[in-house]
Design an enzyme around this catalytic site. Structure first.
Site, PDB file in Angstrom:
ATOM      1  N   LYS B  37       0.634  -1.030   0.029  1.00 55.31           N
ATOM      2  CA  LYS B  37      -0.015  -0.024   0.287  1.00 55.31           C
ATOM      3  C   LYS B  37       0.832   1.194   0.002  1.00 55.31           C
ATOM      4  O   LYS B  37       0.245   2.768  -1.143  1.00 55.31           O
ATOM      5  CB  LYS B  37      -0.953  -0.480   1.274  1.00 55.31           C
ATOM      6  N   SER B 546     -47.023  -9.285  25.942  1.00 57.38           N
ATOM      7  CA  SER B 546     -46.292  -7.965  26.624  1.00 57.38           C
ATOM      8  C   SER B 546     -45.036  -8.833  26.953  1.00 57.38           C
ATOM      9  O   SER B 546     -43.904  -8.119  27.391  1.00 57.38           O
ATOM     10  CB  SER B 546     -46.743  -6.869  27.379  1.00 57.38           C
TER      11      SER B 546
END
Lengths: 264, 641
Positions: B37, B546
């Site tokens: 790189k 719930s």
């Protein structure tokens, strides 16, 4: 938004994050072109006010024009100016090369300012493009009390989420101008009509491209007498910006040593 | 002695001074360690004549001192430790001009140790070049980096297969790597602009086409750069202005922040989330501009004033009423973990969503994604460098967007005091948007007081009122116990009534379906009705699965101190063996989707007021426990005597 608008907006974002998260906050004002832009951006970010003190690390070696500029605009812009006298050169690390030792006085002055833990955030107008170790900086860079930069172990910084908390007695260096280039600074100075120290303009074929203390800074050959001419010059030059800053290139790692021990 | 470079620079004539050049294109260079790189960047600068004066000589000198061949990477590896070890430690940036554009090339480290530095460098990039060593082939970081880039939001990608000189410029080798890597990119939804065979050291296909690879007809790396598309403007998307601060430097009260998407106009009606306050924008404040500004859009840092002085603070998101952000205290995040210390289920942490900082708990780790194979597995913690899907619960309601919809307000960062631990992208999944549940639509409301004192109701009924909120899996015994308890209490002289799931859905809630939002609304209404009945002096028993803690908490808020959460506890296996309504069978066959306990979560109460374990116990025994609980808690001391 054009390029300057984009740069400006991000810098304002950074300044506002610093003001929200790194208080008490102060700004280092070298009275050069870059920190003048930071001051200007602060006035934009905070709608005309600079809501923190502005600190000059004074070695007593600045050029006369620098002191004159400081006094004029500190008064005109209503700045809360703090002048710190830096310790003498003979107290610096003797193993450093001579020019580098002279520059280290500023790091020592800054360490004195921060010693009592008064400030959590210090705004500094450095840029990535001016010098290779600065290219590796974070926007928010955490520092120990002595100011040392642990470049091997920098925190992750992404999505504009910055390191905003520090351990006790440590502080944050905040760099609102990190993503700007030298030409950006001049274009912005021109667009905003920011006052410029005359030393940047050519007198007798020479001008200062980067302002430092008179004992360790040299002017460059140039006929640029206006900002337009400076921009034209910079577009074709292949000379590095800090070529006139004599401490940078005394040895392979002289500037790296300065920075790891707390230089800006 | 250092080898001197073997290609003469091409001289690119500098463009004449323009007023202001276009925006920069930021390109990050990523890939496995030592795949070249930094070398590529050094080579590119040399070949395009953009090396600063004296740099080539300085690099030659550094190499000579170290007794090594000329090393292009030394242009970017500016730290002495990096040059001594031949490895990039931290990300670096360098400015590069080509054609009409200026590029910022971001050199990211490839070593596994420095992933967080790679993320730092890549997060601001508009595009990426991924480098693969032709000799070594695809390695771990070749995939890891690309997966992270995709999460970070980088979509413009090119791939360079480097070190072609080491494989004698062999086309077969290149095509094999290309095919394998394209397949991987496809798996993560990325189409590369180009896949290019190069030799960074020798300069093949870097700035000029390679004569040694005539079999390749595509562009060089330099010619690929202009193909990267700039980021799209989000000015036309829904307005998002996360507040950074509120200033009061003079008579003006200015709200400051950066518009992340959308457009703001003076006179617009605004909503602040999650406080849900509203106001109209009076001015856009500026300094050093010619004349007043009436509109601002995505990307701008702004300050605004409002027509009324409402209390809002840092962290709220400003939007219009239409297309407001999601509000929830639970959500999914796909996260990348950077910290040494693993993230464990139940761990308390701090999150930042934009400028908003909130405490949270990682409730569940759904899966860890294998970056190489893209398969996944279960785990109880997320270790460093892993990618995971987690469910996060925050201590209070937060405003955000699904990352798919609006990326900039759909991101989260995990912090621990002064460290950034990881980041992630957000989605709501099956959880309901809670905005509708907390928005009061009526205006000009004035509550009036009853003339019958609650104490007189207690005196007449000879017991306190309250809500016994039964929660538990389908088949746990909620309805059975609720109806049994109602009967026993009634016989003892209590004023008591049951609200049951299916019963309510045929009347009060007949207009609601089973979407996450409708389920949440179903529970909200039951909570409000239960609170009204309790206010009337009754004991109300509710029998609803719930499953979400947030919904139950809202019911508790409605009823206040009279609320008793009762956990009807039985494990899934027990419930499934009972299966009174045949629902588990239909859920297992896929006929019913999102069935609690099977394909949707059940969030157990962490500190219920009372628990009844129904596995393997007769109904009467459970009812005895419940009656005792009611006697202990609903009979006043005076009545007891």
């Amino acid at each position: 938004m054009n390029r300057l608008d984009i740069l400006e907006s991000r810098s304002i974002y950074i300044l506002r994050e610093a003001y929200a998260c790194a208080r008490p906050l102060a700004m280092l004002w070298s009275i050069g072109k870059d920190s003048n832009v930071v001051l200007w951006l602060a006035r934009k970010a905070f709608f005309g006010k600079v809501p923190f003190p502005v600190v000059q690390l004074d070695t007593g070696m600045e050029l006369d024009e620098v002191y004159a500029f400081r006094d004029q605009y500190a008064a005109e812009w209503g700045l809360n100016l703090i002048v710190i006298n830096c310790p003498p050169e003979n107290e610096m690390d003797p193993s450093l090369p001579p020019m580098t030792r002279s520059a280290a006085r500023k790091s020592a002055g800054l360490a004195n300012l921060l010693r009592d833990g008064t400030y959590k955030g210090i705004l500094v107008g450095i840029r990535r493009d001016e010098e290779a170790t600065r290219a590796k900086e974070r926007v928010f860079s955490p520092r120990a009390t002595d100011g040392a930069w642990k470049f091997r172990d920098q925190p992750a910084e992404f999505w504009d989420q910055f390191t905003t908390d520090t351990p006790e007695n440590a502080h944050l260096r905040v760099h609102p101008l990190l993503h700007w280039t030298e030409i950006d600074v001049w274009r912005y100075t021109q667009r905003e009509n920011i006052p410029v120290n005359q030393l940047y303009f050519s007198q007798g074929g020479k001008r200062y491209r980067s302002l430092g203390e008179k004992n360790i800074t040299a002017p460059i050959e140039s006929n640029a007498g206006t900002i337009d001419e400076i921009i034209k010059e910079l577009e074709i030059t292949t000379t590095p910006e800090r070529a006139g800053r004599l401490m940078d290139n005394e040895s392979e790692d002289s500037f790296e040593r300065l920075r790891t021990s707390g230089y800006m | 002695m250092a080898n001197t470079p073997n290609v003469q620079p091409i001289t690119e004539t500098a463009s004449p001074a323009q007023l202001v050049p276009g925006p920069q294109m930021r390109v990050v260079i990523v890939g496995h360690v030592d795949h070249g790189k930094s070398t590529l960047v050094g080579r590119l600068f040399h070949d395009t004549g953009q090396l600063p004066d004296g740099k080539l000589e300085a690099i030659e000198e550094m190499c000579r001192q170290r007794g090594m061949p000329f090393e292009w990477a030394f242009l970017m590896d500016s730290l002495k430790a990096e040059r001594d070890q031949g490895i990039t430690i931290d990300t670096s940036q360098i400015w590069f001009r080509h054609g009409q554009r200026e590029y910022v090339l971001i050199d990211a480290p490839g070593h596994r140790e420095f992933i967080r530095n790679m993320v730092t460098g890549a997060s601001n990039a508009d595009a990426a070049l991924l480098m693969i060593d032709a000799d070594q082939g695809i390695r771990r970081q070749s995939r890891h980096h690309m997966y992270l880039l995709q999460l970070l939001g980088v979509r413009e990608v090119a791939v360079a297969v480097n070190k072609m000189d080491l494989v004698k410029y062999d086309e077969g080798r290149f095509r094999a790597i290309e095919a394998e890597y394209r397949l991987y990119l496809e798996g993560i939804g990325i189409t590369p602009r180009q896949v290019i065979p190069i030799s960074a050291r020798e300069g093949d296909n870097v700035a000029t086409p390679s004569e040694r690879m005539c079999w390749f007809n595509g562009p060089s790396f330099l010619e690929t750069l202009p193909q990267f598309a700039p980021p799209e403007s989000t000015a036309e998307r829904p307005l998002r202005l996360p507040l950074q601060d509120v200033y009061k430097f003079d008579e003006r009260r200015i709200l400051a922040g950066r518009i992340e998407s959308g457009t703001l106009r003076v006179g617009d009606d605004l909503v602040f989330s999650p406080s849900n306050r509203t106001a109209r924008i009076e001015t856009i404040e500026t300094w050093n501009t010619d004349g007043p500004v009436s509109t601002a859009s995505a990307g701008m840092s702004v300050g605004i004033t409002l027509n009324e002085q409402i209390f809002v603070e840092r962290g709220e998101i400003v939007s219009h009423e239409i297309d407001a952000p999601i509000e929830s205290d639970v959500f999914h995040a796909r996260l990348f973990w950077l910290a040494d210390k693993p993230l464990e289920i139940g761990a308390a942490c701090e999150l930042k969503i934009g400028p908003n900082k909130v405490k949270a708990v990682v409730e569940h780790i759904e899966r860890i994604i294998n970056i190489d194979s893209l398969s996944d597995h279960k785990a109880t913690c997320v270790s460093r460098d892993e990618i995971a899907d987690v469910i996060v619960r925050t201590s209070q309601l937060v405003a955000f967007d699904a990352h798919e919809t609006l990326s900039r307000t759909g991101r989260v960062v995990f912090v621990d005091q002064h460290l950034t631990l990881g980041g992630g992208v957000l989605s709501l999944g099956d959880y309901p948007d809670q905005r509708q549940l907390i928005t009061v639509r009526g205006t000009n409301l004035t509550e009036v007081d009853h003339r019958v004192d609650p104490v007189r109701r207690i005196a007449r009924n000879r017991h306190k009122p309250g809500v016994l909120w039964f929660t538990g899996l389908s088949g746990a015994g909620k309805s059975t116990l609720a109806m049994g308890l109602e009967q026993r209490l009634f016989d003892k002289g209590y004023q008591v009534y049951v609200l049951d799931g299916d019963n309510v859905r045929t009347g009060l809630n007949a207009n609601l379906g089973f979407s996450p939002e409708d389920r949440a609304e179903n529970i909200r209404r039951v909570g409000e009705v239960a609170a009204l009945l309790a206010d009337a002096g009754l004991i109300v028993i509710t029998a609803f699965i719930s499953p979400y803690r947030a919904d139950r908490e809202r019911a508790r808020e409605a009823a206040g101190e009279a609320f008793h959460e009762v956990f009807i506890d039985a494990d899934v296996a027990t419930c499934e063996s009972r299966d009174p309504k045949g629902l588990y069978k239909r859920a297992r066959s896929g006929e019913i989707k999102e069935f609690t306990g099977v394909s949707a979560p059940y969030e157990e109460p962490s500190t219920p007021d009372f628990s009844v374990d129904t596995s393997g116990r007769p109904v009467d025994e459970c009812l005895d426990d419940l009656v005792t609980y009611v006697t202990d808690n609903f009979i006043t001391a005076r009545e007891r005597q």
